[in-house]
Scaffold this motif. Structure first.
Motif, PDB file in Angstrom:
ATOM      1  N   THR A   1      42.007  36.370  44.588  1.00 58.54           N
ATOM      2  CA  THR A   1      43.079  36.341  43.597  1.00 58.54           C
ATOM      3  C   THR A   1      44.370  36.822  44.232  1.00 58.54           C
ATOM      4  OG1 THR A   1      42.796  38.609  42.820  1.00 58.54           O
ATOM      5  CG2 THR A   1      41.401  36.935  41.812  1.00 58.54           C
ATOM      6  N   GLU A   2      45.457  36.503  43.574  1.00 58.40           N
ATOM      7  CA  GLU A   2      46.728  37.067  43.982  1.00 58.40           C
ATOM      8  C   GLU A   2      46.822  38.511  43.473  1.00 58.40           C
ATOM      9  OE1 GLU A   2      49.064  35.702  45.858  1.00 58.40           O
ATOM     10  OE2 GLU A   2      47.807  33.942  46.142  1.00 58.40           O
ATOM     11  N   PRO A   3      47.408  39.410  44.270  1.00 52.13           N
ATOM     12  CA  PRO A   3      47.569  40.795  43.786  1.00 52.13           C
ATOM     13  C   PRO A   3      48.315  40.824  42.460  1.00 52.13           C
ATOM     14  CG  PRO A   3      48.100  40.625  46.122  1.00 52.13           C
ATOM     15  CD  PRO A   3      47.929  39.220  45.620  1.00 52.13           C
ATOM     16  N   ASP A   4      47.787  41.585  41.525  1.00 52.23           N
ATOM     17  CA  ASP A   4      48.380  41.653  40.194  1.00 52.23           C
ATOM     18  C   ASP A   4      48.454  43.111  39.779  1.00 52.23           C
ATOM     19  OD1 ASP A   4      49.212  41.419  37.611  1.00 52.23           O
ATOM     20  OD2 ASP A   4      47.573  40.163  36.937  1.00 52.23           O
ATOM     21  N   GLU A   5      49.674  43.646  39.802  1.00 51.01           N
ATOM     22  CA  GLU A   5      49.838  45.056  39.465  1.00 51.01           C
ATOM     23  C   GLU A   5      49.662  45.320  37.983  1.00 51.01           C
ATOM     24  OE1 GLU A   5      53.531  46.394  40.970  1.00 51.01           O
ATOM     25  OE2 GLU A   5      52.998  46.086  43.079  1.00 51.01           O
ATOM     26  N   GLU A   6      49.676  44.272  37.168  1.00 50.75           N
ATOM     27  CA  GLU A   6      49.614  44.454  35.717  1.00 50.75           C
ATOM     28  C   GLU A   6      48.189  44.475  35.191  1.00 50.75           C
ATOM     29  OE1 GLU A   6      52.300  45.176  34.059  1.00 50.75           O
ATOM     30  OE2 GLU A   6      53.466  44.979  35.898  1.00 50.75           O
ATOM     31  N   THR A   7      47.247  43.870  35.902  1.00 50.13           N
ATOM     32  CA  THR A   7      45.886  43.713  35.402  1.00 50.13           C
ATOM     33  C   THR A   7      44.920  44.629  36.136  1.00 50.13           C
ATOM     34  OG1 THR A   7      46.306  41.399  34.839  1.00 50.13           O
ATOM     35  CG2 THR A   7      44.011  42.088  34.981  1.00 50.13           C
ATOM     36  N   ALA A   8      44.146  45.386  35.377  1.00 53.44           N
ATOM     37  CA  ALA A   8      43.106  46.245  35.941  1.00 53.44           C
ATOM     38  C   ALA A   8      41.754  45.587  35.725  1.00 53.44           C
ATOM     39  CB  ALA A   8      43.134  47.619  35.280  1.00 53.44           C
ATOM     40  N   VAL A   9      40.811  45.906  36.607  1.00 50.96           N
ATOM     41  CA  VAL A   9      39.455  45.366  36.507  1.00 50.96           C
ATOM     42  C   VAL A   9      38.475  46.535  36.487  1.00 50.96           C
ATOM     43  CG1 VAL A   9      37.702  43.893  37.547  1.00 50.96           C
ATOM     44  CG2 VAL A   9      40.122  43.302  37.775  1.00 50.96           C
ATOM     45  N   LEU A  10      37.628  46.562  35.474  1.00 51.98           N
ATOM     46  CA  LEU A  10      36.568  47.558  35.379  1.00 51.98           C
ATOM     47  C   LEU A  10      35.220  46.860  35.474  1.00 51.98           C
ATOM     48  CD1 LEU A  10      37.828  49.761  32.385  1.00 51.98           C
ATOM     49  CD2 LEU A  10      38.179  50.146  34.831  1.00 51.98           C
ATOM     50  N   LEU A  11      34.281  47.507  36.117  1.00 54.36           N
ATOM     51  CA  LEU A  11      32.890  47.041  36.154  1.00 54.36           C
ATOM     52  C   LEU A  11      32.067  48.105  35.434  1.00 54.36           C
ATOM     53  CD1 LEU A  11      32.674  45.789  39.857  1.00 54.36           C
ATOM     54  CD2 LEU A  11      33.483  44.576  37.819  1.00 54.36           C
ATOM     55  N   VAL A  12      31.648  47.781  34.218  1.00 50.45           N
ATOM     56  CA  VAL A  12      31.047  48.777  33.326  1.00 50.45           C
ATOM     57  C   VAL A  12      29.532  48.639  33.355  1.00 50.45           C
ATOM     58  CG1 VAL A  12      31.093  49.771  31.022  1.00 50.45           C
ATOM     59  CG2 VAL A  12      33.082  48.513  31.871  1.00 50.45           C
ATOM     60  N   PRO A  13      28.800  49.721  33.636  1.00 47.83           N
ATOM     61  CA  PRO A  13      27.341  49.626  33.754  1.00 47.83           C
ATOM     62  C   PRO A  13      26.627  49.584  32.404  1.00 47.83           C
ATOM     63  CG  PRO A  13      28.053  51.855  34.221  1.00 47.83           C
ATOM     64  CD  PRO A  13      29.307  51.043  34.033  1.00 47.83           C
TER      65      PRO A  13
ATOM     66  N   LEU B   1      26.031  45.003  35.131  1.00 50.22           N
ATOM     67  CA  LEU B   1      27.450  45.327  35.118  1.00 50.22           C
ATOM     68  C   LEU B   1      28.179  44.260  34.321  1.00 50.22           C
ATOM     69  CD1 LEU B   1      28.184  46.411  38.816  1.00 50.22           C
ATOM     70  CD2 LEU B   1      28.371  47.855  36.781  1.00 50.22           C
ATOM     71  N   THR B   2      29.221  44.693  33.622  1.00 49.91           N
ATOM     72  CA  THR B   2      30.074  43.778  32.865  1.00 49.91           C
ATOM     73  C   THR B   2      31.501  43.938  33.363  1.00 49.91           C
ATOM     74  OG1 THR B   2      28.681  43.958  30.890  1.00 49.91           O
ATOM     75  CG2 THR B   2      30.938  43.162  30.571  1.00 49.91           C
ATOM     76  N   ALA B   3      32.118  42.826  33.755  1.00 52.13           N
ATOM     77  CA  ALA B   3      33.510  42.864  34.204  1.00 52.13           C
ATOM     78  C   ALA B   3      34.437  42.868  32.994  1.00 52.13           C
ATOM     79  CB  ALA B   3      33.820  41.669  35.095  1.00 52.13           C
ATOM     80  N   VAL B   4      35.432  43.733  33.043  1.00 56.05           N
ATOM     81  CA  VAL B   4      36.439  43.836  31.984  1.00 56.05           C
ATOM     82  C   VAL B   4      37.817  43.750  32.625  1.00 56.05           C
ATOM     83  CG1 VAL B   4      37.431  45.290  30.180  1.00 56.05           C
ATOM     84  CG2 VAL B   4      34.947  45.241  30.516  1.00 56.05           C
ATOM     85  N   LEU B   5      38.659  42.871  32.106  1.00 57.75           N
ATOM     86  CA  LEU B   5      40.050  42.776  32.539  1.00 57.75           C
ATOM     87  C   LEU B   5      40.931  43.273  31.408  1.00 57.75           C
ATOM     88  CD1 LEU B   5      38.611  40.874  34.558  1.00 57.75           C
ATOM     89  CD2 LEU B   5      40.592  39.363  34.434  1.00 57.75           C
ATOM     90  N   LEU B   6      41.921  44.102  31.733  1.00 56.26           N
ATOM     91  CA  LEU B   6      42.838  44.594  30.715  1.00 56.26           C
ATOM     92  C   LEU B   6      44.132  45.030  31.395  1.00 56.26           C
ATOM     93  CD1 LEU B   6      41.769  48.157  29.507  1.00 56.26           C
ATOM     94  CD2 LEU B   6      40.973  47.144  31.631  1.00 56.26           C
ATOM     95  N   PRO B   7      45.223  45.104  30.633  1.00 61.14           N
ATOM     96  CA  PRO B   7      46.479  45.571  31.222  1.00 61.14           C
ATOM     97  C   PRO B   7      46.312  46.975  31.797  1.00 61.14           C
ATOM     98  CG  PRO B   7      46.868  44.578  29.079  1.00 61.14           C
ATOM     99  CD  PRO B   7      45.385  44.699  29.225  1.00 61.14           C
ATOM    100  N   ARG B   8      46.885  47.201  32.971  1.00 60.20           N
ATOM    101  CA  ARG B   8      46.738  48.503  33.627  1.00 60.20           C
ATOM    102  C   ARG B   8      47.272  49.638  32.753  1.00 60.20           C
ATOM    103  NH1 ARG B   8      45.020  49.562  38.418  1.00 60.20           N
ATOM    104  NH2 ARG B   8      44.989  47.353  38.926  1.00 60.20           N
TER     105      ARG B   8
ATOM    106  N   ARG C   1      43.048  46.954  23.081  1.00 57.40           N
ATOM    107  CA  ARG C   1      43.486  47.144  24.473  1.00 57.40           C
ATOM    108  C   ARG C   1      43.798  45.822  25.171  1.00 57.40           C
ATOM    109  NH1 ARG C   1      44.633  52.458  24.376  1.00 57.40           N
ATOM    110  NH2 ARG C   1      42.996  53.559  23.246  1.00 57.40           N
ATOM    111  N   ARG C   2      43.734  44.694  24.456  1.00 59.12           N
ATOM    112  CA  ARG C   2      44.004  43.364  25.023  1.00 59.12           C
ATOM    113  C   ARG C   2      43.079  43.093  26.208  1.00 59.12           C
ATOM    114  NH1 ARG C   2      49.761  43.598  26.823  1.00 59.12           N
ATOM    115  NH2 ARG C   2      49.330  41.464  27.521  1.00 59.12           N
ATOM    116  N   ALA C   3      41.805  43.398  26.009  1.00 54.95           N
ATOM    117  CA  ALA C   3      40.822  43.277  27.082  1.00 54.95           C
ATOM    118  C   ALA C   3      40.127  41.926  27.031  1.00 54.95           C
ATOM    119  CB  ALA C   3      39.794  44.397  26.983  1.00 54.95           C
ATOM    120  N   VAL C   4      39.628  41.502  28.188  1.00 59.34           N
ATOM    121  CA  VAL C   4      38.806  40.294  28.312  1.00 59.34           C
ATOM    122  C   VAL C   4      37.458  40.721  28.871  1.00 59.34           C
ATOM    123  CG1 VAL C   4      38.581  38.013  29.337  1.00 59.34           C
ATOM    124  CG2 VAL C   4      40.852  38.883  28.740  1.00 59.34           C
ATOM    125  N   LEU C   5      36.371  40.363  28.185  1.00 55.07           N
ATOM    126  CA  LEU C   5      35.026  40.755  28.583  1.00 55.07           C
ATOM    127  C   LEU C   5      34.308  39.588  29.232  1.00 55.07           C
ATOM    128  CD1 LEU C   5      35.742  42.940  26.433  1.00 55.07           C
ATOM    129  CD2 LEU C   5      33.321  42.930  25.795  1.00 55.07           C
TER     130      LEU C   5
END
Length: 406
Positions: A237-249, A206-213, A266-270
């Motif tokens: 973490t503190e709740p963050d309504e702006e950031t989504a987290v995906l776990l990509v297989p 799995l790869t974690a991806v952070l990006l704006p919701r 998409r301004r994503a962080v891998l």
């Protein structure tokens, strides 16, 4: 459901006499058997399933449904319209729910209803005509029969839809719980049980991806259906309504470039790809890169943490790095700020280019003689420390990146 029953409301217009009702009731077992036979022959989904006890069960259900309808007509006068069809409609609702749990769509059941209506009417019409009912009465009988079966099928559709919605909600809850367990780095046995409850086949990585919701929906369409989406409340973490987290297989190896293409713009962080039970490591690294404010690529590509490992390592202890920088640059502290900055830039380039004066001059856009002069000044200030391996390591770390803004 019964309160809106058209068949109940209009049955009073067509009360059957006792003789016709008994004749129809007597034919119900035969009608039910012929109905099941027709359904088995004409609906492929049921061709191999309506056998043995299941066939008897469905045949009995057909008899009860049609018997309820006949009782409604026979006793229509003075009947409370809110109650007569309730058992039959509830049974139809349960039938639709059962079909959803069996993994079948409503198409097969609706086809079975249509065939059942056709067979039932063919057999019942023969009896009504032989009983001497007028053509108008037979027509009304047909209209009510088909309205009744429409109500049964509508109840089944509602049961099917409600079951799917309920199952979907339950699976979403299980997937959310699995995602929380993964991000919290729960023990492997907990993760395996959680994945099984969610009916989620574990991938290799799995790869974690952070990006704006706001940028989430388009990538989700292109990524694997097994991609997990974290809720807003993330472990640690503190709740963050702006950031989504995906776990990509399974986006390890060369597939990482494919993931980067999907996330372009998409301004994503891998985070790094990790064995699926250790994806919390990937999430923490991506979160750290986001917190450190590492500069995103100017071309719209996602921020790949694999390409910023040195910054991430040095950023794990910001105060420690500040202390290291202060100690390493202490010989420059007595100089004017501008002079100290020029010498620090020269020393950084000298370390990175292994003392190659021409390369340092090209990097700083100065004359090689200027580099020679500045390095002479630095040797005066540092002495033997410029040749001591431990000191050179500290200087390299201290000067590897520009100091953070005040």
């Amino acid at each position: 459901m019964a309160e809106s029953s058209r068949a109940t409301r209009e049955a009073a217009r067509l009360a059957l006499d006792e003789q016709v009702a008994r004749a129809l009731q007597a034919r119900l077992p035969m009608i039910a058997e012929r109905t099941v036979t027709a359904i088995t022959a004409e609906v492929p989904s049921y061709s191999g399933t309506l056998t043995g006890q299941m066939r008897d069960k469905i045949s009995n259900a057909v008899q009860i449904a049609l018997g309820t309808f006949l009782n409604l007509l026979e006793h229509a006068q003075g009947t409370d319209p809110s109650t007569p069809l309730t058992p039959a409609l509830e049974a139809a609702y349960a039938l639709g729910s059962g079909e959803a749990r069996s993994g079948r769509s409503m198409d097969a059941l609706l086809a079975a209803y249509r065939i059942g209506a056709r067979v039932a009417w063919r057999e019942m019409s023969t009896t009504t005509v032989r009983s001497g009912l007028s053509a108008a009465t037979v027509a009304e009988f047909a209209e009510l029969l088909f309205a009744y079966i429409d109500e049964l099928s509508a109840a089944s559709v509602a049961g099917h839809a409600d079951e799917l919605a309920s199952a979907g909600r339950a699976r979403r809850r299980n997937l959310e719980r699995l995602t929380q367990h993964l991000l919290a780095a729960e023990p492997e046995e907990v993760l395996l049980a959680s994945a099984q409850r969610a009916d989620w086949p574990p991938p290799q990585t799995l790869t974690a991806v952070l990006l704006p919701r706001a940028n989430l929906r388009a990538p989700l369409v292109l990524l694997s259906a097994q991609t997990l989406e974290a809720s807003e409340d993330l472990p640690g973490t503190e709740p963050d309504e702006e950031t989504a987290v995906l776990l990509v297989p399974d986006m390890h190896g060369t597939r990482r470039r494919q993931l980067a293409r999907v996330l372009h713009g998409r301004r994503a962080v891998l985070g790094p790809a990790r064995p699926w039970t250790r994806v919390a490591v990937s999430f923490r690294r991506a979160s750290r890169a986001l917190a450190l404010g590492i500069t995103e690529p100017a071309d719209g590509a996602p921020l790949d943490t694999e390409e910023h490992l040195a910054e991430l390592i040095l950023g794990t202890d910001p105060e420690g790095l500040t202390d290291l920088r202060a100690r390493a640059l202490e010989p420059l502290s007595a100089l004017p700020a501008a002079s100290a900055a020029r010498l620090a830039d020269t020393l950084r380039s000298w370390l990175l280019h292994h003392g190659r004066r021409d390369d340092v001059a090209a990097d700083l856009f100065v004359h090689p003689q200027t580099v020679r002069y500045r390095m002479g000044r630095l040797r005066e200030l540092y002495g033997d420390r410029l040749t001591d391996p431990a000191s050179v390591l500290e200087l390299t770390l201290a000067l590897a990146f520009p100091p953070p803004p005040e």
